[in-house]
Design a protein around this motif. Structure first.
Motif, short mmCIF file in Angstrom:
data_model
loop_
_atom_site.label_atom_id
_atom_site.label_comp_id
_atom_site.label_asym_id
_atom_site.label_seq_id
_atom_site.Cartn_x
_atom_site.Cartn_y
_atom_site.Cartn_z
N VAL A 141 0.73 -1.25 -0.53
CA VAL A 141 -0.35 -0.29 -0.52
C VAL A 141 1.61 1.37 -0.17
N GLY A 142 1.70 1.36 0.63
CA GLY A 142 2.62 2.54 0.78
C GLY A 142 3.81 2.33 -0.87
N LEU A 143 4.41 1.74 -1.59
CA LEU A 143 4.51 1.66 -1.97
C LEU A 143 3.45 2.01 -3.88
N LEU A 144 1.98 1.64 -3.24
CA LEU A 144 1.89 2.56 -4.26
C LEU A 144 1.07 3.76 -4.18
N LEU A 145 0.88 4.26 -2.74
CA LEU A 145 0.81 5.57 -2.16
C LEU A 145 1.57 6.48 -2.69
N THR A 146 3.23 5.82 -2.36
CA THR A 146 4.22 6.57 -3.27
C THR A 146 3.68 7.16 -4.67
N SER B 139 1.10 9.22 -5.61
CA SER B 139 1.16 10.86 -5.33
C SER B 139 2.80 11.19 -6.16
N LEU B 140 3.35 10.69 -6.84
CA LEU B 140 4.43 11.39 -7.57
C LEU B 140 4.27 11.31 -8.80
N GLY B 141 3.45 10.47 -9.24
CA GLY B 141 2.06 10.52 -10.83
C GLY B 141 1.32 12.16 -10.97
N CYS C 26 2.39 19.24 -2.46
CA CYS C 26 1.17 18.53 -1.07
C CYS C 26 1.65 16.86 -1.32
N ALA C 27 1.54 16.55 -2.78
CA ALA C 27 1.71 15.34 -3.34
C ALA C 27 2.85 14.67 -3.13
N GLY C 28 3.92 16.24 -3.71
CA GLY C 28 5.21 15.46 -3.61
C GLY C 28 5.87 15.35 -2.00
N PHE C 29 5.13 16.08 -1.06
CA PHE C 29 5.54 15.63 0.61
C PHE C 29 5.37 14.46 0.92
N ALA D 103 4.72 12.52 -1.26
CA ALA D 103 5.88 10.97 -1.68
C ALA D 103 6.94 10.61 -0.88
N LEU D 104 7.20 12.31 -0.83
CA LEU D 104 8.86 12.03 0.25
C LEU D 104 8.41 10.59 1.18
N VAL D 105 6.90 11.04 2.19
CA VAL D 105 7.19 10.22 3.30
C VAL D 105 6.96 9.32 3.52
N SER D 106 6.13 9.32 2.40
CA SER D 106 6.14 7.51 1.83
C SER D 106 6.80 6.87 1.38
N GLY D 107 7.67 7.77 0.39
CA GLY D 107 9.13 6.68 -0.07
C GLY D 107 9.88 6.32 0.65
N SER D 108 10.54 7.17 1.48
CA SER D 108 10.96 7.05 2.91
C SER D 108 10.96 6.08 3.58
N THR D 109 9.64 6.12 3.72
CA THR D 109 9.36 5.00 5.12
C THR D 109 9.34 3.37 4.39
N THR D 110 9.15 3.25 2.65
CA THR D 110 8.53 2.01 2.20
C THR D 110 9.60 1.46 1.30
#
Length: 249
Positions: free
Chosen positions: A10-15, A18-20, A191-194, A196-203
């Motif tokens: 789920v975290g990867l999909l959210l990343t 959000s990045l897109g 907002c979407a970039g933030f 993606a950054l948080v989700s990506g750094s934890t996932t």
């Protein structure tokens, strides 16, 4: 038995999502900002003209903006006063009209030159200029984008303009609200970039090490092994407790 790491998936999909959104919103914000900048310097119509003589001239009118709060047609002249402005006295006596038609010949806008349709008798003419010194001849309403034709007709000329180079052009009147979509899209991109950054750094670190599978801890492995041994021993005991069968021929 391995288990899927649902939280990591789920975290990867959210990343990715959000990045897109961040990339798409950022690109649209940049593109619309370029469009607004183009409107700010655009001249939908521009032509050389001689307002010191009667006559008519027809030129293309390329309307690209339909969200401005208005448009205006200005006169630029190579004669300027001490303040850098086109002298108001040059336009005394000028009378005429501007008609804009579409490709089918239908009339879209009709305006009189000078002060939006003339000045009532006894009242002074109000000349409105640009910071560059040009003087407004016609104030136009905003109309739909498209290809049009503009016909400027001089019924009564301004004799004081004789011998001077004159240019008539149109400009959009922008108030700054046209930049609102740029700000909104930029905020969405941030907002979407933030996210993606948080989700990506934890996932992503866990994804890089373990993929989609959830790693087993030593306690879980020992517990699973002990459970397997108990099941095997119970099966062995039950099979040993049964008496051996005799074969009869």
């Amino acid at each position: 038995m391995r288990k899927l790491a649902l939280g990591r998936i789920v975290g990867l999909l959210l990343t990715v999502l959000s990045l897109g959104i961040a990339v798409l919103s950022g690109y649209e914000s940049w593109r619309f900002n370029q469009t607004v900048h183009g409107w700010d310097i655009a001249r939908p119509m521009e032509t050389a003209i001689d307002l010191s003589r009667t006559g008519a001239v027809t030129v293309p009118f390329d309307q690209t903006c339909s969200v401005s709060h208005g448009e205006a047609v200005y006169l630029d002249c190579d004669l300027r006063d001490d303040t850098g402005q086109v002298p108001e006295e040059l336009l005394k006596g000028l009378s005429g009209k501007l008609v804009i038609t579409n490709a089918a010949g239908e009339e879209i806008v009709r305006r009189s030159l000078m002060n939006d349709g003339g000045v009532p008798p006894g009242e002074p003419i109000v000349y409105r200029g640009r910071p560059g010194g040009e003087i407004m001849l016609v104030n136009l309403p905003t109309f739909a984008a498209g290809k049009y034709s503009a016909t400027i007709t001089v019924d009564q000329p301004a004799p004081a303009l004789a011998g001077y180079q004159q240019t008539v052009y149109a400009r959009y009147q922008l108030c700054g609200l046209e930049q609102m979509p740029v700000a909104i899209l930029g905020f969405i991109a941030f907002c979407a970039g933030f996210v993606a950054l948080v989700s990506g750094s934890t996932t992503l670190p866990g994804w890089w090490r373990h993929g989609i599978w959830k790693p087993f801890s030593p306690d879980e492995t020992e517990a699973e092994d002990s459970t397997t041994l108990k099941e095997d021993s119970s099966e062995t005991d039950s099979s040993d407790s049964e008496p051996p069968r005799e074969l009869f021929f």
